[in-house]
Design an enzyme around this catalytic site. Structure first.
Site, short mmCIF file in Angstrom:
data_model
loop_
_atom_site.label_atom_id
_atom_site.label_comp_id
_atom_site.label_asym_id
_atom_site.label_seq_id
_atom_site.Cartn_x
_atom_site.Cartn_y
_atom_site.Cartn_z
N SER A 1 0.78 -1.30 -0.02
CA SER A 1 0.06 0.01 -0.04
C SER A 1 0.92 1.01 0.02
O SER A 1 1.65 1.56 -1.08
CB SER A 1 -0.96 0.07 1.30
OG SER A 1 -1.94 0.90 1.08
N HIS B 1 -7.29 -6.35 0.90
CA HIS B 1 -6.31 -5.14 0.80
C HIS B 1 -5.04 -5.84 1.65
O HIS B 1 -3.81 -5.31 1.25
CB HIS B 1 -6.90 -3.96 1.59
CG HIS B 1 -5.77 -2.71 1.30
ND1 HIS B 1 -5.50 -2.27 -0.16
CD2 HIS B 1 -4.86 -2.13 2.21
CE1 HIS B 1 -4.83 -1.15 0.02
NE2 HIS B 1 -4.43 -1.16 1.27
#
Length: 270
Positions: free
Chosen positions: A94, A235
């Site tokens: 991320s 995620h």
């Protein structure tokens, strides 16, 4: 590699017997502990070195960064002794994908030793709509709920106001780093001559509610050698669905080590 150089953003000195160092950069609001299990999951010749940004975990007393350019400048200076000693690669998850790419770009621009490969997870290419929200878009409760929705926060902590008072300022400062990506010194995605001369392998979770795989694919505009993998999970797929992710990552690490690909379950096509 024989040095035992210690630097402030690493919890320990690199292993002197390692054939490849893998520097790992954590997500927004996270810390180096995200990578605590990785050493046992990768080939033995790889030294997993989680990078701890200031203002959290073991460095919680240190001031945090809010600007991507300033952060990368500090990391390049701090890590230089380790990066110059021998082969290295980087994984960024991320926000960490932005940081890892900016660090590699800075090293190559300054004539230092660049990485053998970059591995980027769960982050849209920076020239697209940002993966993460603007730092001041949500009130505290809304931001906390968003973190729960994409797996970045256990729901039980929604009732821990004391804990949220510590976490949310860290998250907001990290979001400011992401929002300042234009100052990170990344290659111009519209200039083919500026593309990085190295392998970039990007990973996207099939069930990631934040990141569309097509936006991860767009990292191909930053490098001359791009590979893409879709893996099960959301995620935080390295934590929630580690098997297929590490099967793909370890094949790539084995390639860098000049070793046969390890046996393991195949990742989803990508």
């Amino acid at each position: 590699m024989t040095s035992t150089t210690a630097v402030s953003c690493l919890s320990r000195a690199p292993r002197p017997d390692a054939r490849l160092r893998l520097f790992c950069f954590h997500h927004a609001g996270g810390g180096a502990s995200f990578f605590s299990s990785w050493a046992a999951r990768v080939p033995s010749g790889v030294d997993v070195l989680p990078v701890q940004l200031p203002g959290r975990e073991a460095r919680y007393r240190e001031p945090r960064f809010q600007d991507a350019g300033e952060l990368v400048e500090a990391l390049a200076r701090d890590l230089a002794p380790c990066l110059d000693e021998g082969p290295w690669a980087a994984y960024g998850h991320s926000m960490g994908a932005l940081v890892a790419t900016a660090l590699a770009t800075a090293r190559l621009r300054e004539g230092g030793r660049g990485p053998e490969a970059l591995f980027l997870g769960a982050y849209a290419a920076p020239h697209l709509t940002p993966t993460l929200p603007a730092p001041d878009r949500y009130e505290d409760r809304e931001l906390a709920r968003l973190l729960v929705d994409f797996g970045g926060l256990d729901p039980q902590f929604l009732e821990r106001e004391d804990w949220l008072r510590v976490l949310l300022p860290i998250v907001r400062d990290d979001l400011r780093i992401c929002a300042s990506h234009a100052r990170a010194g990344l290659p111009d995605p519209d200039d083919e001559r500026a593309r990085l001369p190295l392998v970039v392998e990007a990973f996207a979770g099939i069930d990631d509610p934040l990141v569309d795989p097509a936006t991860v694919q767009a990292w191909e505009r930053y490098t001359r050698d791009f590979r893409m993998a879709l893996v099960p999970g959301g995620h935080f797929f390295p934590r929630a669905e580690p098997g297929p992710f590490f099967a793909r990552l370890n094949r790539s690490l084995a390639r860098l080590l000049g070793e046969p690909a390890p046996a393991g379950p195949p990742a989803a096509p990508g």
